[in-house]
Each structure stands twice: as structure tokens, then as C-alpha cells.
Design a protein around this motif. Structure first.
Motif, PDB file in Angstrom:
ATOM      1  N   LEU A 107     -69.667 121.608   4.589  1.00 14.71           N
ATOM      2  CA  LEU A 107     -68.244 121.219   4.070  1.00 14.71           C
ATOM      3  C   LEU A 107     -67.426 122.294   4.045  1.00 14.71           C
ATOM      4  O   LEU A 107     -67.669 123.318   3.131  1.00 14.71           O
ATOM      5  CB  LEU A 107     -68.401 120.655   2.522  1.00 14.71           C
ATOM      6  CG  LEU A 107     -67.136 120.127   1.952  1.00 14.71           C
ATOM      7  CD1 LEU A 107     -66.385 118.918   2.666  1.00 14.71           C
ATOM      8  CD2 LEU A 107     -67.533 119.641   0.489  1.00 14.71           C
ATOM      9  N   THR A 108     -66.579 122.313   4.887  1.00 15.85           N
ATOM     10  CA  THR A 108     -65.421 123.397   5.073  1.00 15.85           C
ATOM     11  C   THR A 108     -64.202 122.611   5.001  1.00 15.85           C
ATOM     12  O   THR A 108     -64.094 121.284   5.023  1.00 15.85           O
ATOM     13  CB  THR A 108     -65.388 124.292   6.217  1.00 15.85           C
ATOM     14  OG1 THR A 108     -65.483 123.512   7.310  1.00 15.85           O
ATOM     15  CG2 THR A 108     -66.762 124.978   6.366  1.00 15.85           C
ATOM     16  N   ALA A 109     -62.965 123.431   5.000  1.00 13.07           N
ATOM     17  CA  ALA A 109     -61.715 122.680   5.092  1.00 13.07           C
ATOM     18  C   ALA A 109     -61.396 121.889   6.264  1.00 13.07           C
ATOM     19  O   ALA A 109     -60.918 120.907   6.329  1.00 13.07           O
ATOM     20  CB  ALA A 109     -60.507 123.961   5.030  1.00 13.07           C
ATOM     21  N   ASP A 110     -62.212 122.114   7.399  1.00 11.68           N
ATOM     22  CA  ASP A 110     -62.135 121.555   8.546  1.00 11.68           C
ATOM     23  C   ASP A 110     -63.252 120.638   9.220  1.00 11.68           C
ATOM     24  O   ASP A 110     -63.439 120.003  10.296  1.00 11.68           O
ATOM     25  CB  ASP A 110     -61.430 122.314   9.880  1.00 11.68           C
ATOM     26  CG  ASP A 110     -62.175 123.388  10.114  1.00 11.68           C
ATOM     27  OD1 ASP A 110     -63.175 123.791   9.313  1.00 11.68           O
ATOM     28  OD2 ASP A 110     -62.079 124.155  11.172  1.00 11.68           O
ATOM     29  N   ARG A 111     -64.566 120.851   8.759  1.00 14.17           N
ATOM     30  CA  ARG A 111     -65.747 120.186   9.035  1.00 14.17           C
ATOM     31  C   ARG A 111     -66.470 119.694   7.901  1.00 14.17           C
ATOM     32  O   ARG A 111     -66.646 120.339   6.870  1.00 14.17           O
ATOM     33  CB  ARG A 111     -66.455 121.338   9.695  1.00 14.17           C
ATOM     34  CG  ARG A 111     -67.715 120.712  10.198  1.00 14.17           C
ATOM     35  CD  ARG A 111     -67.712 121.310  11.922  1.00 14.17           C
ATOM     36  NE  ARG A 111     -68.931 121.089  12.464  1.00 14.17           N
ATOM     37  CZ  ARG A 111     -69.278 120.067  13.012  1.00 14.17           C
ATOM     38  NH1 ARG A 111     -68.156 119.009  13.307  1.00 14.17           N
ATOM     39  NH2 ARG A 111     -70.194 119.615  13.828  1.00 14.17           N
ATOM     40  N   PHE A 125     -68.066 115.157  11.118  1.00 13.38           N
ATOM     41  CA  PHE A 125     -66.631 114.567  10.969  1.00 13.38           C
ATOM     42  C   PHE A 125     -65.840 116.100  11.049  1.00 13.38           C
ATOM     43  O   PHE A 125     -66.078 117.131  10.757  1.00 13.38           O
ATOM     44  CB  PHE A 125     -66.363 114.156   9.349  1.00 13.38           C
ATOM     45  CG  PHE A 125     -67.223 112.825   9.204  1.00 13.38           C
ATOM     46  CD1 PHE A 125     -66.610 111.637   9.341  1.00 13.38           C
ATOM     47  CD2 PHE A 125     -68.566 113.110   8.733  1.00 13.38           C
ATOM     48  CE1 PHE A 125     -67.218 110.319   8.950  1.00 13.38           C
ATOM     49  CE2 PHE A 125     -69.238 111.762   8.352  1.00 13.38           C
ATOM     50  CZ  PHE A 125     -68.673 110.652   8.467  1.00 13.38           C
ATOM     51  N   THR A 126     -64.705 115.862  11.625  1.00 12.65           N
ATOM     52  CA  THR A 126     -63.554 116.584  11.660  1.00 12.65           C
ATOM     53  C   THR A 126     -62.463 116.343  10.594  1.00 12.65           C
ATOM     54  O   THR A 126     -62.040 115.313  10.630  1.00 12.65           O
ATOM     55  CB  THR A 126     -63.117 116.888  12.999  1.00 12.65           C
ATOM     56  OG1 THR A 126     -64.244 117.065  13.884  1.00 12.65           O
ATOM     57  CG2 THR A 126     -62.092 117.949  13.036  1.00 12.65           C
ATOM     58  N   ALA A 127     -61.945 117.242  10.116  1.00 10.10           N
ATOM     59  CA  ALA A 127     -60.727 116.963   9.027  1.00 10.10           C
ATOM     60  C   ALA A 127     -59.409 116.656  10.088  1.00 10.10           C
ATOM     61  O   ALA A 127     -59.195 117.272  11.141  1.00 10.10           O
ATOM     62  CB  ALA A 127     -60.492 117.972   8.305  1.00 10.10           C
ATOM     63  N   THR A 128     -58.702 115.644   9.610  1.00  9.50           N
ATOM     64  CA  THR A 128     -57.393 115.362  10.260  1.00  9.50           C
ATOM     65  C   THR A 128     -56.543 115.035   8.968  1.00  9.50           C
ATOM     66  O   THR A 128     -56.722 114.539   8.060  1.00  9.50           O
ATOM     67  CB  THR A 128     -57.644 114.096  11.217  1.00  9.50           C
ATOM     68  OG1 THR A 128     -57.980 112.857  10.513  1.00  9.50           O
ATOM     69  CG2 THR A 128     -58.606 114.304  12.295  1.00  9.50           C
ATOM     70  N   PRO A 129     -55.387 114.987   9.415  1.00 13.58           N
ATOM     71  CA  PRO A 129     -54.308 114.927   8.360  1.00 13.58           C
ATOM     72  C   PRO A 129     -54.359 113.210   7.834  1.00 13.58           C
ATOM     73  O   PRO A 129     -54.579 112.380   8.968  1.00 13.58           O
ATOM     74  CB  PRO A 129     -52.733 115.264   8.911  1.00 13.58           C
ATOM     75  CG  PRO A 129     -53.021 116.178  10.234  1.00 13.58           C
ATOM     76  CD  PRO A 129     -54.566 115.610  10.600  1.00 13.58           C
ATOM     77  N   PRO A 130     -54.136 112.975   6.815  1.00 11.26           N
ATOM     78  CA  PRO A 130     -54.002 111.716   6.376  1.00 11.26           C
ATOM     79  C   PRO A 130     -52.770 110.769   7.079  1.00 11.26           C
ATOM     80  O   PRO A 130     -51.958 111.367   7.441  1.00 11.26           O
ATOM     81  CB  PRO A 130     -53.754 111.650   4.713  1.00 11.26           C
ATOM     82  CG  PRO A 130     -54.341 112.995   4.449  1.00 11.26           C
ATOM     83  CD  PRO A 130     -54.111 113.866   5.499  1.00 11.26           C
ATOM     84  N   GLU A 131     -53.330 109.484   7.481  1.00 12.18           N
ATOM     85  CA  GLU A 131     -52.219 108.494   7.989  1.00 12.18           C
ATOM     86  C   GLU A 131     -51.648 107.639   7.009  1.00 12.18           C
ATOM     87  O   GLU A 131     -52.353 107.534   6.135  1.00 12.18           O
ATOM     88  CB  GLU A 131     -52.854 107.840   9.002  1.00 12.18           C
ATOM     89  CG  GLU A 131     -53.229 108.548  10.301  1.00 12.18           C
ATOM     90  CD  GLU A 131     -53.852 108.152  11.537  1.00 12.18           C
ATOM     91  OE1 GLU A 131     -54.078 106.746  11.527  1.00 12.18           O
ATOM     92  OE2 GLU A 131     -54.165 108.688  12.520  1.00 12.18           O
ATOM     93  N   ILE A 132     -50.691 106.968   7.204  1.00  9.31           N
ATOM     94  CA  ILE A 132     -50.084 106.022   6.457  1.00  9.31           C
ATOM     95  C   ILE A 132     -51.166 105.011   6.139  1.00  9.31           C
ATOM     96  O   ILE A 132     -51.228 104.205   5.122  1.00  9.31           O
ATOM     97  CB  ILE A 132     -48.911 105.513   6.851  1.00  9.31           C
ATOM     98  CG1 ILE A 132     -48.038 104.809   5.816  1.00  9.31           C
ATOM     99  CG2 ILE A 132     -48.973 104.836   7.755  1.00  9.31           C
ATOM    100  CD1 ILE A 132     -47.163 105.384   5.087  1.00  9.31           C
ATOM    101  N   GLU A 133     -51.800 104.310   7.098  1.00  9.33           N
ATOM    102  CA  GLU A 133     -52.722 103.569   6.944  1.00  9.33           C
ATOM    103  C   GLU A 133     -54.270 103.962   6.202  1.00  9.33           C
ATOM    104  O   GLU A 133     -54.816 103.112   5.620  1.00  9.33           O
ATOM    105  CB  GLU A 133     -53.516 103.114   8.186  1.00  9.33           C
ATOM    106  CG  GLU A 133     -52.603 102.408   9.105  1.00  9.33           C
ATOM    107  CD  GLU A 133     -53.331 101.853  10.592  1.00  9.33           C
ATOM    108  OE1 GLU A 133     -54.223 102.460  10.830  1.00  9.33           O
ATOM    109  OE2 GLU A 133     -52.698 100.940  11.336  1.00  9.33           O
ATOM    110  N   ASP A 134     -54.167 105.237   5.725  1.00 15.49           N
ATOM    111  CA  ASP A 134     -55.282 105.465   5.025  1.00 15.49           C
ATOM    112  C   ASP A 134     -55.239 105.200   3.335  1.00 15.49           C
ATOM    113  O   ASP A 134     -56.006 105.066   2.693  1.00 15.49           O
ATOM    114  CB  ASP A 134     -55.436 107.078   5.065  1.00 15.49           C
ATOM    115  CG  ASP A 134     -55.955 107.702   6.472  1.00 15.49           C
ATOM    116  OD1 ASP A 134     -56.587 106.942   7.029  1.00 15.49           O
ATOM    117  OD2 ASP A 134     -55.643 108.712   6.432  1.00 15.49           O
ATOM    118  N   ASP A 135     -53.716 104.736   3.162  1.00 13.68           N
ATOM    119  CA  ASP A 135     -53.726 104.425   1.679  1.00 13.68           C
ATOM    120  C   ASP A 135     -53.409 102.625   1.871  1.00 13.68           C
ATOM    121  O   ASP A 135     -52.629 102.308   2.447  1.00 13.68           O
ATOM    122  CB  ASP A 135     -52.205 105.069   1.340  1.00 13.68           C
ATOM    123  CG  ASP A 135     -51.986 104.547  -0.077  1.00 13.68           C
ATOM    124  OD1 ASP A 135     -52.534 103.753  -0.873  1.00 13.68           O
ATOM    125  OD2 ASP A 135     -50.743 105.006  -0.796  1.00 13.68           O
TER     126      ASP A 135
END
Length: 157
Positions: A107-111, A125-135
């Protein structure tokens, strides 16, 4: 430094580590490698897994709650039976609900790497910026245009 402060610090370290893990888990939308699945963990201990637009099976979103253990080494996703019965294998069922236990391998900021404790499969998993659909609050079915609505005769139309 008085001994009581040292004791308080030592007792508080596991809580600090757990808070760090939770904030890292919640900081991004996690995109699973090799798929277009997105896992989103929220501060109120809920999660959603988006299977993507290309997946035509029943239910695009898997919703539930998650918990981490005391030392933040394990993550458990729990899903109501009726939400998970078409997506989750029966081996994860306990009682009426499904519980998916994972060991947090990385668990890191990007993995994020999770190891399924039942099947031993590894999910990366790879970290990606949240999208509007995530809410889920922002996710809405578009309303029809008012010009598309026709009232029957005698109803002002």
C-alpha cells in the motif's frame, strides 16, 4: 520526558498506523490492472467496485462496507446477499452476506496489492484520480428533455 507520555505515545502508534492505512486507501480510485474495474473506499467505511461499461453482467456496481483489522494488515469487504449473489462466488458467503477477506500486501500512494485470503489470488491496483462517477450521489440517469414529454389531450398538451 515523563514515562506517562512515552506510554501514551507507544499505545497510540497502532492507531496512527491504522489511520495512515485508511487515509491511503481512501485517497484514490483504485484501477485494477488488466481490467477496467475501479475500487473506491470512502471515509465512512463504504466501498464500491465499478465493473465498467463494457461488463454486461447483472449490476455494474458492487456496493458494501469495508473494515481493516487492528494493525491494518487485512481488509475485509462485506456485501449484502442480494447485492452480491450474481457477482460473488458462494465460497465467500457467511450466513446471509458475503465477506471478501484480503491481506494488504503493498500500500503506497500509487499502488495497492491485495491477496485474497480464501482463493490466494493477487489483485493489483494503480491509483487514479477520482471520477465524478465514483460518487454515487453524482451518478444519475439523465432526465428526458421536456420537449419529449407529451401530455394527453385535455391535460394542457
Amino acid at each position: 520526558m515523563p514515562i506517562r507520555y512515552l506510554v501514551l505515545i507507544l499505545l497510540g502508534l497502532p492507531l496512527y498506523a491504522a489511520a495512515q492505512t485508511d487515509s491511503l486507501l481512501q485517497s484514490a480510485s483504485w484501477l485494477e490492472e488488466g481490467t477496467d474495474y475501479r475500487l473506491v473506499l470512502t471515509p465512512d467505511e463504504t466501498f464500491q467496485q465499478d465493473y465498467g461499461r463494457a461488463d454486461r453482467r447483472a449490476g455494474r456496481y458492487l456496493l458494501g462496507r469495508y473494515t481493516t483489522d487492528d494493525d491494518s494488515q487485512e481488509l475485509t469487504l462485506s456485501v449484502d446477499y442480494f447485492l452480491g449473489k450474481s457477482r460473488i462466488p458462494g465460497r465467500y458467503r457467511r450466513g446471509q452476506d458475503f465477506y471478501l477477506p484480503y491481506r494488504i500486501d503493498t500500500l503506497t500512494a500509487d499502488r495497492l496489492v491485495l491477496v485474497d485470503l480464501i482463493s490466494k489470488e493477487v489483485r493489483r491496483f494503480t491509483a487514479t484520480p477520482p471520477e465524478i462517477e465514483d460518487d454515487p450521489v453524482q451518478r444519475r440517469t439523465p432526465l428526458p428533455e421536456l420537449s419529449e414529454l407529451k401530455l394527453p389531450d385535455g391535460w394542457g398538451g
